[in-house]
Design an enzyme around this catalytic site. Structure first.
Site, PDB file in Angstrom:
ATOM      1  N   TYR A  73       0.855  -1.214   0.000  1.00 46.76           N
ATOM      2  CA  TYR A  73       0.000   0.000   0.000  1.00 46.76           C
ATOM      3  C   TYR A  73       0.885   1.255   0.000  1.00 46.76           C
ATOM      4  O   TYR A  73       0.532   2.284  -0.557  1.00 46.76           O
ATOM      5  CB  TYR A  73      -0.970  -0.036   1.187  1.00 46.76           C
ATOM      6  CG  TYR A  73      -2.190   0.835   0.959  1.00 46.76           C
ATOM      7  CD1 TYR A  73      -3.067   0.581  -0.080  1.00 46.76           C
ATOM      8  CD2 TYR A  73      -2.450   1.924   1.794  1.00 46.76           C
ATOM      9  CE1 TYR A  73      -4.178   1.397  -0.305  1.00 46.76           C
ATOM     10  CE2 TYR A  73      -3.557   2.734   1.585  1.00 46.76           C
ATOM     11  CZ  TYR A  73      -4.411   2.461   0.534  1.00 46.76           C
ATOM     12  OH  TYR A  73      -5.507   3.272   0.325  1.00 46.76           O
ATOM     13  N   LYS A  78      -3.207   8.664   2.470  1.00 45.82           N
ATOM     14  CA  LYS A  78      -4.465   8.525   3.229  1.00 45.82           C
ATOM     15  C   LYS A  78      -4.329   9.134   4.629  1.00 45.82           C
ATOM     16  O   LYS A  78      -5.289   9.689   5.167  1.00 45.82           O
ATOM     17  CB  LYS A  78      -4.877   7.049   3.326  1.00 45.82           C
ATOM     18  CG  LYS A  78      -5.324   6.433   1.997  1.00 45.82           C
ATOM     19  CD  LYS A  78      -6.502   7.174   1.369  1.00 45.82           C
ATOM     20  CE  LYS A  78      -7.090   6.426   0.195  1.00 45.82           C
ATOM     21  NZ  LYS A  78      -8.055   7.230  -0.579  1.00 45.82           N
TER      22      LYS A  78
HETATM   23  P1  NAD Z   1     -11.882   3.504  -8.783  1.00 50.03           P
HETATM   24  O1  NAD Z   1     -10.723   3.236  -9.656  1.00 50.03           O
HETATM   25  O2  NAD Z   1     -13.188   3.032  -9.239  1.00 50.03           O
HETATM   26  O3  NAD Z   1     -11.976   5.049  -8.413  1.00 50.03           O
HETATM   27  C1  NAD Z   1     -10.852   5.892  -8.326  1.00 50.03           C
HETATM   28  C2  NAD Z   1     -11.221   7.150  -9.047  1.00 50.03           C
HETATM   29  O4  NAD Z   1     -10.176   8.128  -8.956  1.00 50.03           O
HETATM   30  C3  NAD Z   1     -11.464   6.904 -10.553  1.00 50.03           C
HETATM   31  O5  NAD Z   1     -12.745   7.354 -10.913  1.00 50.03           O
HETATM   32  C4  NAD Z   1     -10.396   7.750 -11.218  1.00 50.03           C
HETATM   33  O6  NAD Z   1     -10.805   8.287 -12.470  1.00 50.03           O
HETATM   34  C5  NAD Z   1     -10.213   8.849 -10.167  1.00 50.03           C
HETATM   35  N1  NAD Z   1      -8.996   9.624 -10.405  1.00 50.03           N
HETATM   36  C6  NAD Z   1      -7.706   9.206 -10.399  1.00 50.03           C
HETATM   37  N2  NAD Z   1      -6.886  10.219 -10.737  1.00 50.03           N
HETATM   38  C7  NAD Z   1      -7.693  11.304 -10.944  1.00 50.03           C
HETATM   39  C8  NAD Z   1      -7.456  12.661 -11.320  1.00 50.03           C
HETATM   40  N3  NAD Z   1      -6.218  13.122 -11.545  1.00 50.03           N
HETATM   41  N4  NAD Z   1      -8.511  13.496 -11.442  1.00 50.03           N
HETATM   42  C9  NAD Z   1      -9.775  13.065 -11.207  1.00 50.03           C
HETATM   43  N5  NAD Z   1     -10.067  11.787 -10.852  1.00 50.03           N
HETATM   44  C10 NAD Z   1      -9.029  10.933 -10.731  1.00 50.03           C
HETATM   45  O7  NAD Z   1     -11.485   2.813  -7.384  1.00 50.03           O
HETATM   46  P2  NAD Z   1     -12.180   2.863  -5.940  1.00 50.03           P
HETATM   47  O8  NAD Z   1     -11.567   1.708  -5.216  1.00 50.03           O
HETATM   48  O9  NAD Z   1     -13.653   2.966  -6.058  1.00 50.03           O
HETATM   49  O10 NAD Z   1     -11.558   4.177  -5.297  1.00 50.03           O
HETATM   50  C11 NAD Z   1     -12.345   5.233  -4.790  1.00 50.03           C
HETATM   51  C12 NAD Z   1     -11.774   5.728  -3.468  1.00 50.03           C
HETATM   52  O11 NAD Z   1     -11.959   4.710  -2.483  1.00 50.03           O
HETATM   53  C13 NAD Z   1     -10.278   6.004  -3.495  1.00 50.03           C
HETATM   54  O12 NAD Z   1     -10.004   7.149  -2.688  1.00 50.03           O
HETATM   55  C14 NAD Z   1      -9.692   4.770  -2.833  1.00 50.03           C
HETATM   56  O13 NAD Z   1      -8.414   4.991  -2.265  1.00 50.03           O
HETATM   57  C15 NAD Z   1     -10.753   4.542  -1.770  1.00 50.03           C
HETATM   58  N6  NAD Z   1     -10.750   3.215  -1.124  1.00 50.03           N
HETATM   59  C16 NAD Z   1     -10.796   2.098  -1.887  1.00 50.03           C
HETATM   60  C17 NAD Z   1     -10.801   0.861  -1.271  1.00 50.03           C
HETATM   61  C18 NAD Z   1     -10.818  -0.413  -2.081  1.00 50.03           C
HETATM   62  O14 NAD Z   1     -10.491  -1.484  -1.522  1.00 50.03           O
HETATM   63  N7  NAD Z   1     -11.208  -0.381  -3.347  1.00 50.03           N
HETATM   64  C19 NAD Z   1     -10.779   0.767   0.141  1.00 50.03           C
HETATM   65  C20 NAD Z   1     -10.753   1.950   0.879  1.00 50.03           C
HETATM   66  C21 NAD Z   1     -10.736   3.176   0.254  1.00 50.03           C
END
Ligand code: NAD
Length: 254
Positions: free
Chosen positions: A154, A161
């Site tokens: 990570y 984060k």
């Molecule tokens: P995802 O890939 O579906 O979403 C990530 C989003 O970030 C995408 O829509 C992408 O286009 C956007 N992004 C990246 N760079 C960008 C930029 N420069 N400008 C605008 N948008 C940008 O994946 P996800 O897992 O749904 O992630 C969403 C959030 O949830 C993130 O903050 C991630 O860290 C967090 N999260 C995810 C998990 C997991 O296990 N998937 C767990 C905890 C937290």
């Protein structure tokens, strides 16, 4: 229907596996009108097709790597929708090599990129959004336990984060005067496109399901329900917090 009559902006829709999509469905089910932003790196037509599943929803491109792009999208939203009642910031990014090499080898560029897109963007979003957030509004972002503990691969995203969670506390203090709340949901691991970029992500999910008191992984819709609660007046006394939606995984010791 805890979000009836509320306009909620969901930033970071990529596809139907995105947590943003689970959150949009949950908010819509609770009566909200949904506005999306998406990165210009994503396919517009595919997303238009997807959001057609949520009646009366609209979307706008917004990359968060420059303040001017964030400012522009909030001006457009104000013009086309007036004030809004909530924002989900569901955006993060780190360079692929920084999610598989040892953390000690993170480059200066990789460190700033991850923090810029994943943490600073929330500060800029709040600054430009403030003008169009109604009193009683709520901002929510998504974080992960990698900010609190060392998790394999990570790496720099854990640092980003941690910066995001700390920013939320400072932002809560600034926004409170305008009766705007801000919190984070620390979600358990969910198989999304971003998550697939983390080496050995599937084994992380297996380990979590084994150790968590509820013996399963969370879904994007379940996380979305927690986001909906934080967007609603039901959570009017909560701000500056990080709430775990991880089936209890984070309470467990060795
Ligand atoms: P995802 O890939 O579906 O979403 C990530 C989003 O970030 C995408 O829509 C992408 O286009 C956007 N992004 C990246 N760079 C960008 C930029 N420069 N400008 C605008 N948008 C940008 O994946 P996800 O897992 O749904 O992630 C969403 C959030 O949830 C993130 O903050 C991630 O860290 C967090 N999260 C995810 C998990 C997991 O296990 N998937 C767990 C905890 C937290």
């Amino acid at each position: 229907m805890i979000l009836k009559g509320k306009k909620i902006l969901i930033m970071g829709l990529r596809n139907k596996w995105s947590i943003a999509w689970g959150a949009a469905q949950a908010a819509y089910d609770q009566g909200a009108q949904i506005i999306f932003t998406y990165s210009s790196m994503e396919g517009k037509e595919k997303l238009e097709h997807l959001i057609a599943e949520i009646p009366n929803s609209t979307m706008y491109p917004c990359d968060v790597d420059e303040d001017s792009k964030i400012e522009k999208v909030f001006k457009t939203i104000k013009k086309e929708h007036g004030n809004i009642d909530g924002i989900l910031h569901s955006i993060a990014h780190a360079n692929a090599e920084d999610l598989k090499n040892d953390f000690i080898n993170t480059t200066r560029e990789g460190f700033s990129h991850a923090n810029d897109i994943s943490a600073y963007s929330l500060v800029a979003v709040c600054r430009y959004a403030k003008e169009i957030l109604n009193p009683g509004s709520s901002v929510v972002s998504l974080t992960y336990i990698g900010s609190e503990k060392v998790l394999a691969n990570y790496n720099v995203m854990g640092v980003a984060k941690a910066a995001l969670e700390c920013s939320i506390r400072y932002l809560a203090d600034n926004l409170g005067k305008d009766d705007i709340r801000i919190n984070a949901v620390s979600a358990g691991p969910i198989k999304t496109l971003s998550a697939k970029g983390i080496k050995d992500f599937s084994s992380m999910q297996t380990a979590v399901a084994e150790k968590a008191p509820l013996k399963r992984n969370v879904t994007a819709y379940e996380v979305g329900n927690v986001v909906a609660f934080l967007m609603s007046n039901m959570s009017a006394s909560i701000t500056g917090e990080v709430i775990h939606a991880d089936n209890g995984f984070s309470i467990m010791g060795i």
